[in-house]
Structure formats: structure tokens, C-alpha cells
Design an enzyme around this catalytic site. Structure first.
Site, PDB file in Angstrom:
ATOM      1  N   LYS A  50       0.848  -1.188   0.000  1.00 29.11           N
ATOM      2  CA  LYS A  50       0.000   0.000   0.000  1.00 29.11           C
ATOM      3  C   LYS A  50       0.885   1.241   0.000  1.00 29.11           C
ATOM      4  CE  LYS A  50      -3.962   1.780   2.707  1.00 29.11           C
ATOM      5  NZ  LYS A  50      -4.767   1.504   3.936  1.00 29.11           N
TER       6      LYS A  50
ATOM      7  N   SER B 161      -9.463   1.215   3.010  1.00 31.05           N
ATOM      8  CA  SER B 161      -8.704   2.056   2.108  1.00 31.05           C
ATOM      9  C   SER B 161      -7.559   1.328   1.406  1.00 31.05           C
ATOM     10  CB  SER B 161      -8.126   3.246   2.883  1.00 31.05           C
ATOM     11  OG  SER B 161      -7.168   2.797   3.862  1.00 31.05           O
TER      12      SER B 161
ATOM     13  N   SER C 281      -9.880  -0.994   7.118  1.00 32.00           N
ATOM     14  CA  SER C 281      -9.203  -0.730   5.844  1.00 32.00           C
ATOM     15  C   SER C 281      -8.483  -1.928   5.240  1.00 32.00           C
ATOM     16  CB  SER C 281      -8.222   0.439   5.990  1.00 32.00           C
ATOM     17  OG  SER C 281      -8.929   1.643   6.160  1.00 32.00           O
TER      18      SER C 281
END
Length: 488
Positions: free
Chosen positions: A92, A174, A198
Site C-alpha cells: 500500500k 482504504s 481498511s
């Protein structure tokens, strides 16, 4: 892809290949890590940047092929470092890598920021022999920027799409790009981060396995923060075994992150807990009240079928309600800690990066509002109003409330009173209370709607109960094998 052998492997073997599948071929000399990277890059070019344009990969590590070649040479001379040797991993975009890739949390304000060194997570992966293939797109600032921003959108990377229904299905947030990339077989495995949902959200939305570990299992050093009370990195994979392999590489005490010293499962091999009979005699508390209200009838039936499967596999199932469910929960702790933690992170960036405070980020966004503020920055503004010193009475009271009502009076109480091994939630809908407690959860595929939307079932336990959760998740996965790849 013009190489006929690699083209055939890409089309017939690479799809859904697990770490174990890949290691088998690497050890047999049937493929190299260099060729593996080439095959993944071909899929990224064909489907992530063209075709359905999933838009999950933000940038590719320019050294990925060179690193793969080096690891191939090492394998031939010395053997494998670990099960991750020569395995491509996507990170990420809020996880620092001290290389030629940026770390920006999806923000244009940090689009030119290169980390000065690896995060502890990146270091552990490299030490294990993993190939960091690239950075994944994400919801900007880990979805702590605007109340209106859709899951998977960032001003730097644009919108991530769900490969099971591009443009039609929510991709989750996310760690959206990480989950979409893994689901679409653009990479073997990925690392996301979670503050509250997330990892669990995009994993369940993309038919992946996602583990949100206990806060303290994995170091937080070198990760763009929201909240030191709740932040953690964790694996997003296509199967439970791959997630356990990643935990083995990352669950290492970091002297620079004192909370990692609280892990009492040190030197544990998480693979030892993978038991096909792992559900037998386990006690499950199904949390229906409030959480099932968010599901339509079809998704309720899918979860009910999954719960029935737990019983069939020998589990003892009962409906429960978390005692503090109706507490007046809020995000006050996050608002206070975000400013404090982000200001520290930004202050340590290279001198060439001019954004050094949350205030600087807000100013940059205002100065570039056409490109940077498509959905506003209400949450950033709200956090900036707070002192950020962590001395505010409102912060201290909110922190103590969150700890007590999520742990002692909440999850700990229901687990103890009902003698439960874990709680069960649909998708990520039960993420917030365990997140406030810093407790672990694991989500696994539970089926699909008639429209092809993935549905996940999530198991949550007490602090450092990852061994129990892995045992349960693996048994459920092996008995059902719901996951199927998206049609690309």
C-alpha cells in the site's frame, strides 16, 4: 506476452497461484522469479492499465526485475531464505520503501516524496527474500481526508475499481489497490494497513483473505499514520496459508516500536495452526444486531449459510450482542492522534519535501484544489483545529472510553461470559469496536451475490489470538473453497 512458454503459463498456471504453488515450480526449476515478475507485469499492462483498467497499481518498482534476478542467483547458490523467497509483493502506498518508489498515501502533496529508509515491514519482507513489485493505489490518506470520498479514490492515483464488477461494485477501502491487485492476480500477495476496516473492507469486497492483526504484532514504524492506538499493517492474500506465511515474516519485535514487545506469541510458526478440523468444538458468537441491518436479503442468506456451515463443521454457534454496542462511539481519538502522528512523520521526511505539517498539507491542497480537492478535506480541517499535543481533556477521556468500552466492558466481557473463542461478523461491518480495542480479525470469502459481488465472513478474537483465528479461518476456507478469480 510474446514468449510462448511464459504466455501459456500466464494464462493457464499463474491465475490463483499461491506462494506454495510458486515455490514448487521455482524449486523444480520450471520457472524463475525473474520470469514470474515478467508474467505479473504482463497482466498489469493488460488488465490494470488497459482492458477493464482496474487502476490498482500506482507505480512499479524499477528494480523489481533486477531484484528477482539476484534472488534467483541466490536460490541457486544458497537455497531459499524463506517461503517468501522470490515472491512478488505489493505494498500500500502509505508504507515506506527506501528505494526508487514514492510513498504518498495517495496524496498529490507527497507525490515527490521518497522515503529515506525502509519501513520495518518493508525491511522484514526484503530480509525474507520477497520482491517488492510496486506500490498500490489506495483511498487517499487512508480514508481520513473527507467524509464524501469514495472507497479507492486518491488524487494522485485516481479511482481503483473492483475486478469483480469494474465501475459497478464497491472496491472497499482504504487498502483498495492492494486487495484489487491480489484479487485480479497482478501479484502473489499484498500488504495493506488498517485503522478501522481498511484491510477487512477491501479484502471482503474483493474475495480475499485479510488479516487485521493485533496492534503490536507488526511494527508501525515507517507507515504514514492515522492513529498510533489503532494503526497496523496486515496481509491481503488469496488464501489463508499465504496470510500465515506473511505473518511469519512480519511478526518480529521492532526495538523502535515498543508496542511490538507486548506480543506474547513470539517465535510462533503460524503455519502450525492451519488445521482442517479447526472449527470442531469451537464456540462462535454471531453478532447480528445492528450489523445485519446493513445487509440486503441475499447477503443475509449468504452469511446465514456460512454460519450454518460452522455448525456443520462441529462448531457451537449462538447469537450474542456486544454489551457496549450502543455506546456513543466517535472518532475523537483518531482526530487527535492524526495531527500529532502525521506531523511527526512529515517532520522526518527528506528536506526536499516541503510539506512538513498537516497545516502544510491543507495549504497545498487549497493551492491545488482543482486536482487535489475533488471531494474536499473536511476531516483534515477538523483534525487541524485540535492542538495535537495529546494533552486535551477531550482526547484523554475519549481514549480511556474507547479502551474500556471496547475491551473490558465489550469484547473481553462477551467472550468471557459466553465462553466464546471468537465473534463473527459479516464483511467488515464489525470492524470498528475491535479496531478501538486493537484486537485481531480475519476475513475469508463466504460466497457471491447473484450480481457477482463477493461477501466475506469475519472472525474476531481477543488480543494476540491470531493462532485461533487462523485455525478457524483455514478450516472454513478448506471446507468451502468459495473464492474464485474475477473474469478479466
Amino acid at each position: 506476452m510474446v514468449n510462448p512458454r511464459l504466455k501459456r503459463m500466464t494464462e493457464e498456471w499463474l491465475i490463483e497461484a499461491s506462494i506454495s504453488d510458486i515455490q514448487e515450480k521455482l524449486s523444480a526449476g520450471e520457472v524463475t522469479s525473474y520470469e514470474l515478475v515478467l508474467m505479473y507485469l504482463d497482466r498489469i499492462a493488460k488488465y490494470d492499465k488497459d482492458g477493464p483498467k482496474i487502476n490498482s497499481i500506482l507505480e512499479i518498482n524499477p528494480d523489481c526485475l533486477a531484484i528477482a534476478a539476484k534472488l534467483d542467483t541466490e536460490r541457486n547458490k544458497k537455497g531459499m531464505r524463506s517461503m517468501l523467497h522470490g515472491i512478488p509483493v505489493i505494498l500500500k502506498d502509505n508504507i515506506d520503501t527506501g528505494d526508487k518508489m514514492h510513498t504518498s498515501a495517495g496524496s498529490l502533496a507527497l507525490k515527490d516524496s521518497y522515503a529515506l529508509e525502509d519501513s520495518f515491514v518493508a525491511k522484514c519482507l526484503r530480509d525474507a527474500g520477497a520482491i517488492i513489485l510496486g506500490k498500490a493505489n489506495m483511498t487517499e490518506w487512508a480514508n481520513f481526508m473527507s467524509y464524501d470520498m469514495p472507497n479507492g479514490y486518491s488524487s494522485r492515483g485516481g479511482q481503483v475499481l473492483n475486478p469483480y464488477g469494474p465501475g459497478k461494485l464497491d472496491v472497499g477501502g482504504s487498502s483498495s489497490g492492494t486487495a484489487a491487485a491480489v484479487a485480479a492476480n497482478f501479484v502473489t500477495v499484498g500488504i495493506g494497513t488498517e485503522t478501522s476496516g481498511s484491510i477487512l473492507s477491501p479484502a471482503s469486497q474483493n474475495s480475499c483473505v485479510g488479516i487485521k492483526p493485533t496492534v503490536g504484532l507488526i511494527s508501525r514504524c515507517g507507515i504514514i499514520p492515522i492513529s498510533h492506538s489503532q494503526d497496523t499493517a496486515g496481509p491481503i492474500t488469496k488464501c489463508v496459508k499465504d496470510a500465515a506465511i506473511i505473518l511469519n515474516a512480519l511478526a518480529i519485535e521492532d526495538p523502535n516500536d515498543p508496542i511490538t514487545a507486548t506480543n506474547f506469541n513470539k517465535n510462533v510458526d503460524y503455519l502450525e495452526f492451519l488445521d482442517v478440523n479447526g472449527i470442531k468444538n469451537m464456540r462462535f458468537g454471531i453478532c447480528r444486531e445492528r450489523f445485519f441491518d446493513y445487509l440486503n436479503d441475499e447477503k443475509k442468506q449468504i452469511i446465514n449459510n456460512a454460519v450454518a456451515k460452522l455448525t456443520k463443521l462441529g462448531g457451537n454457534v449462538l447469537d450474542v450482542v456486544i454489551p457496549t454496542l450502543k455506546t456513543n462511539w466517535n472518532i475523537d481519538v483518531l482526530l487527535h492522534e492524526f495531527k500529532n502522528d502525521l506531523n511527526y512523520y512529515l517532520s522526518k521526511l527528506s528536506p526536499s519535501v516541503k510539506v512538513k505539517t498537516l497545516s502544510d498539507v491543507i495549504t497545498y491542497n487549497e493551492d491545488h484544489k482543482e486536482s487535489a480537492l475533488k471531494y474536499g478535506q473536511a476531516v483534515l480541517l477538523e483534525s487541524e483545529k485540535i492542538s495535537g499535543t495529546l494533552t486535551d481533556k477531550a482526547y484523554i477521556e475519549a481514549l480511556e472510553n474507547d479502551i474500556y468500552y471496547s475491551r473490558e466492558a465489550g469484547i473481553d466481557k462477551i467472550l468471557t461470559d459466553e465462553k466464546l473463542d471468537c465473534l463473527v461478523f459479516p464483511n467488515n461491518l464489525g470492524a470498528s469496536i475491535p479496531a478501538k480495542a486493537g484486537y485481531p480479525s480475519i476475513t475469508v470469502p463466504a460466497g457471491y451475490t447473484s450480481a457477482g459481488e463477493p461477501v466475506g465472513i469475519t472472525f474476531t478474537g481477543k488480543a494476540f489470538s491470531e493462532p485461533t483465528l487462523l485455525r478457524i479461518a483455514y478450516a472454513f476456507e478448506q471446507a468451502t473453497k468459495y473464492r474464485r478469480p474475477p473474469r478479466m
